[in-house]
Design a protein around this motif. Sequence first.
Motif, mmCIF file in Angstrom:
data_model
loop_
_atom_site.group_PDB
_atom_site.id
_atom_site.type_symbol
_atom_site.label_atom_id
_atom_site.label_comp_id
_atom_site.label_asym_id
_atom_site.label_seq_id
_atom_site.Cartn_x
_atom_site.Cartn_y
_atom_site.Cartn_z
ATOM 1 N N HIS A 118 22.974 39.608 93.873
ATOM 2 C CA HIS A 118 23.096 41.272 93.721
ATOM 3 C C HIS A 118 22.870 42.640 94.199
ATOM 4 O O HIS A 118 21.921 42.230 95.643
ATOM 5 C CB HIS A 118 22.144 41.892 92.681
ATOM 6 N N ARG A 119 23.652 42.941 95.023
ATOM 7 C CA ARG A 119 23.965 44.009 95.763
ATOM 8 C C ARG A 119 23.911 45.319 95.509
ATOM 9 O O ARG A 119 23.467 46.026 96.352
ATOM 10 C CB ARG A 119 24.839 43.713 97.263
ATOM 11 N N PHE A 120 24.014 46.192 95.050
ATOM 12 C CA PHE A 120 23.716 46.540 93.618
ATOM 13 C C PHE A 120 23.263 47.019 92.998
ATOM 14 O O PHE A 120 23.273 46.182 92.042
ATOM 15 C CB PHE A 120 25.553 47.658 93.847
ATOM 16 N N LYS A 121 22.821 48.030 92.545
ATOM 17 C CA LYS A 121 21.504 48.603 90.909
ATOM 18 C C LYS A 121 22.674 48.721 90.159
ATOM 19 O O LYS A 121 22.205 47.884 89.147
ATOM 20 C CB LYS A 121 20.948 49.190 91.404
ATOM 21 N N SER A 122 23.931 48.978 89.975
ATOM 22 C CA SER A 122 25.150 49.528 88.764
ATOM 23 C C SER A 122 26.137 49.781 89.350
ATOM 24 O O SER A 122 26.238 49.783 90.371
ATOM 25 C CB SER A 122 24.291 50.896 87.963
ATOM 26 N N ALA A 123 27.216 49.210 88.798
ATOM 27 C CA ALA A 123 29.319 49.289 88.742
ATOM 28 C C ALA A 123 28.836 50.768 89.502
ATOM 29 O O ALA A 123 30.095 51.131 90.796
ATOM 30 C CB ALA A 123 29.510 49.025 87.087
ATOM 31 N N SER A 124 28.461 51.727 89.514
ATOM 32 C CA SER A 124 28.226 52.804 89.810
ATOM 33 C C SER A 124 28.491 52.855 90.859
ATOM 34 O O SER A 124 28.890 53.947 91.658
ATOM 35 C CB SER A 124 27.789 53.772 87.752
ATOM 36 N N GLY A 125 26.618 52.873 90.964
ATOM 37 C CA GLY A 125 26.543 52.571 92.399
ATOM 38 C C GLY A 125 27.467 52.153 93.623
ATOM 39 O O GLY A 125 27.813 52.399 94.405
ATOM 40 N N MET A 126 27.855 51.004 93.089
ATOM 41 C CA MET A 126 29.233 50.009 93.785
ATOM 42 C C MET A 126 30.381 50.914 93.899
ATOM 43 O O MET A 126 31.775 50.851 94.844
ATOM 44 C CB MET A 126 29.104 48.787 93.031
ATOM 45 N N ARG A 127 30.464 52.033 92.893
ATOM 46 C CA ARG A 127 32.152 52.128 93.540
ATOM 47 C C ARG A 127 31.249 53.878 94.120
ATOM 48 O O ARG A 127 32.282 53.668 94.714
ATOM 49 C CB ARG A 127 32.102 52.857 91.737
ATOM 50 N N GLN A 128 30.169 54.312 94.015
ATOM 51 C CA GLN A 128 30.194 54.868 95.291
ATOM 52 C C GLN A 128 30.064 54.422 95.895
ATOM 53 O O GLN A 128 30.702 55.716 97.590
ATOM 54 C CB GLN A 128 28.738 55.912 94.648
ATOM 55 N N ILE A 129 29.548 53.714 96.446
ATOM 56 C CA ILE A 129 28.712 53.282 98.354
ATOM 57 C C ILE A 129 30.984 52.888 98.655
ATOM 58 O O ILE A 129 31.241 52.844 99.621
ATOM 59 C CB ILE A 129 28.431 51.944 98.022
#
Length: 82
Positions: A2-13
Amino acid sequence: MHRFKSASGMRQIYDSYNRLLEAWNIPVEERDIETSYGKTHLISAGDSQNPPLLLFHGTADNSAMMWIYNAKALAEHFMWLR
């Protein structure tokens, strides 16, 4: 892994990364290649007739940010991959 804590965090990055690439203000080509170590993301820019130049980013660095001040000048003289 897992690289991101959430789908929202992934989108922000990814949104931030894409905005930084656009700020380079040069055409780029992105592609993923499979290697024996997994998928590697490549960005290329510049005229393919220019000498090649391979750029690496630092550990845990955002390469779109790392090369923002140099990408345009490098693309004028090299065909580079990052």
